[in-house]
Scaffold this motif. Structure first.
Motif, PDB file in Angstrom:
ATOM      1  N   UNK A 115      50.277  90.226   2.982  1.00 41.17           N
ATOM      2  CA  UNK A 115      51.279  89.160   2.999  1.00 41.17           C
ATOM      3  C   UNK A 115      52.604  89.712   3.506  1.00 41.17           C
ATOM      4  N   UNK A 116      53.452  88.846   4.066  1.00 37.33           N
ATOM      5  CA  UNK A 116      54.774  89.298   4.524  1.00 37.33           C
ATOM      6  C   UNK A 116      55.691  89.648   3.353  1.00 37.33           C
ATOM      7  N   UNK A 117      56.767  90.330   3.667  1.00 37.86           N
ATOM      8  CA  UNK A 117      57.795  90.611   2.675  1.00 37.86           C
ATOM      9  C   UNK A 117      58.340  89.300   2.109  1.00 37.86           C
ATOM     10  N   UNK A 118      58.699  89.343   0.827  1.00 34.01           N
ATOM     11  CA  UNK A 118      59.388  88.232   0.169  1.00 34.01           C
ATOM     12  C   UNK A 118      58.715  86.889   0.447  1.00 34.01           C
ATOM     13  N   UNK A 119      57.424  86.798   0.164  1.00 39.79           N
ATOM     14  CA  UNK A 119      56.674  85.592   0.514  1.00 39.79           C
ATOM     15  C   UNK A 119      56.123  84.837  -0.694  1.00 39.79           C
ATOM     16  N   UNK A 120      56.225  85.394  -1.919  1.00 41.74           N
ATOM     17  CA  UNK A 120      55.703  84.700  -3.097  1.00 41.74           C
ATOM     18  C   UNK A 120      56.721  84.767  -4.232  1.00 41.74           C
ATOM     19  N   UNK A 121      56.550  83.843  -5.184  1.00 42.86           N
ATOM     20  CA  UNK A 121      57.459  83.762  -6.334  1.00 42.86           C
ATOM     21  C   UNK A 121      56.879  84.378  -7.599  1.00 42.86           C
ATOM     22  N   UNK A 122      55.550  84.365  -7.717  1.00 42.07           N
ATOM     23  CA  UNK A 122      54.870  84.871  -8.911  1.00 42.07           C
ATOM     24  C   UNK A 122      53.689  85.726  -8.471  1.00 42.07           C
ATOM     25  N   UNK A 123      53.581  86.923  -9.054  1.00 48.33           N
ATOM     26  CA  UNK A 123      52.389  87.753  -8.886  1.00 48.33           C
ATOM     27  C   UNK A 123      51.723  87.871 -10.252  1.00 48.33           C
ATOM     28  N   UNK A 124      50.461  87.487 -10.313  1.00 42.96           N
ATOM     29  CA  UNK A 124      49.662  87.567 -11.539  1.00 42.96           C
ATOM     30  C   UNK A 124      48.558  88.590 -11.304  1.00 42.96           C
TER      31      UNK A 124
END
Length: 270
Positions: A115-124
């Motif tokens: 995934x690109x940098x700064x692309x999601x809000x939550x990592x589970x």
């Protein structure tokens, strides 16, 4: 194989390759029973909803396995991406979410998230890769893909909680639960202990699951412990403790355990 899982060796081997998960890779049908039995009261989900809410946000489920948890996130998230290194599980996960328009499943690892940098809000991440010292490359990679203010939530079994933790410690006498918690605390995480129940519909299901989680001798003792406390026909329950480690990616000042720049910290992979 059971030792590798509990010590986190399904993260990486010394040469950087992914180490096979000793349960879901080899016993996917039994692991499906385990997933269905876990946390029947939804206690972990309540903690996650409070500490890392995903409604309307972009979610990454890292080490998603066969995608068991993806539909839960997909119900309210803006988008959901599952990342899993084992191709047969990737295919299973894609079949599971084939009717969901906001879910994708990609092949990748914790050390190299596609995934690109700064692309999601939550990592589970649940019982995958992040087991304490040695998981620093994955922590750096999650910092890379999280947006400022995003949240990493790591769910793992609590080896200090009885009785499941006692069975774990019998198989892993050198495992130090306090040292693992100290590691995450040094890296800026707060810890939430969660008491849950696993519930099995039959003795056969109970025995099958415990036999893929523990060595033969410990599995037999665990089965005996459960049967002594479940003397009826209304299923079989097991108290199981978890730890939920949570930290936010800074929006300004750098917090302990975080890298000042998230764009250049992705580890080089072969």
């Amino acid at each position: 194989m059971w030792q590798a899982a509990r010590r986190g060796l399904k993260a990486l081997s010394r040469d950087g390759g992914v180490v096979p998960s000793p349960n879901i890779w080899y016993y996917p049908d039994t692991y499906e029973l385990e997933n269905r039995a876990q946390d029947v009261d939804g206690e972990i989900w309540r903690v996650l909803d409070r500490e890392s809410p995903w409604a309307g946000r972009d979610v990454l489920d890292l080490g998603c396995g066969d995608g068991f948890h993806l539909p839960k996130f997909a119900g309210t998230a803006r988008s959901v991406i599952g990342v899993e290194p084992h191709e047969p599980l990737v295919h299973k996960a894609r079949r599971r979410v084939s009717g969901s328009g906001n879910v994708r499943v990609l092949t990748g690892s914790a050390q190299r998230v596609p995934l690109p940098d700064a692309s999601v809000d939550v990592v589970h991440a649940r019982t995958a890769y992040f087991f304490g010292p040695g998981c620093e490359p994955g922590l750096r990679e999650t910092d890379r893909v999280l947006r400022p203010g995003g949240v990493l939530a790591i769910v793992d079994l609590d080896a200090a909680a009885e009785p499941y933790g006692r069975w774990m410690r019998e198989d892993l006498p050198h495992y130090d639960p306090r040292a693992v918690e100290d590691f995450f605390e040094r890296n800026g995480f707060r810890c939430h202990r969660v008491a849950t129940r696993w519930r099995f519909e039959s003795r056969a299901e109970l025995e099958a699951v415990l036999k893929i989680e523990f060595s033969p001798a410990v599995a037999q003792r665990a089965i005996g412990d459960v049967l002594r406390h479940n003397g009826n026909d209304d299923g079989y329950t097991v108290p199981v403790g978890y730890r939920v480690h949570v930290r936010e990616k800074p929006t300004g000042l750098v917090l302990p355990g975080h890298s000042a720049s998230s764009s250049s910290i992705s580890p080089r992979m072969p």
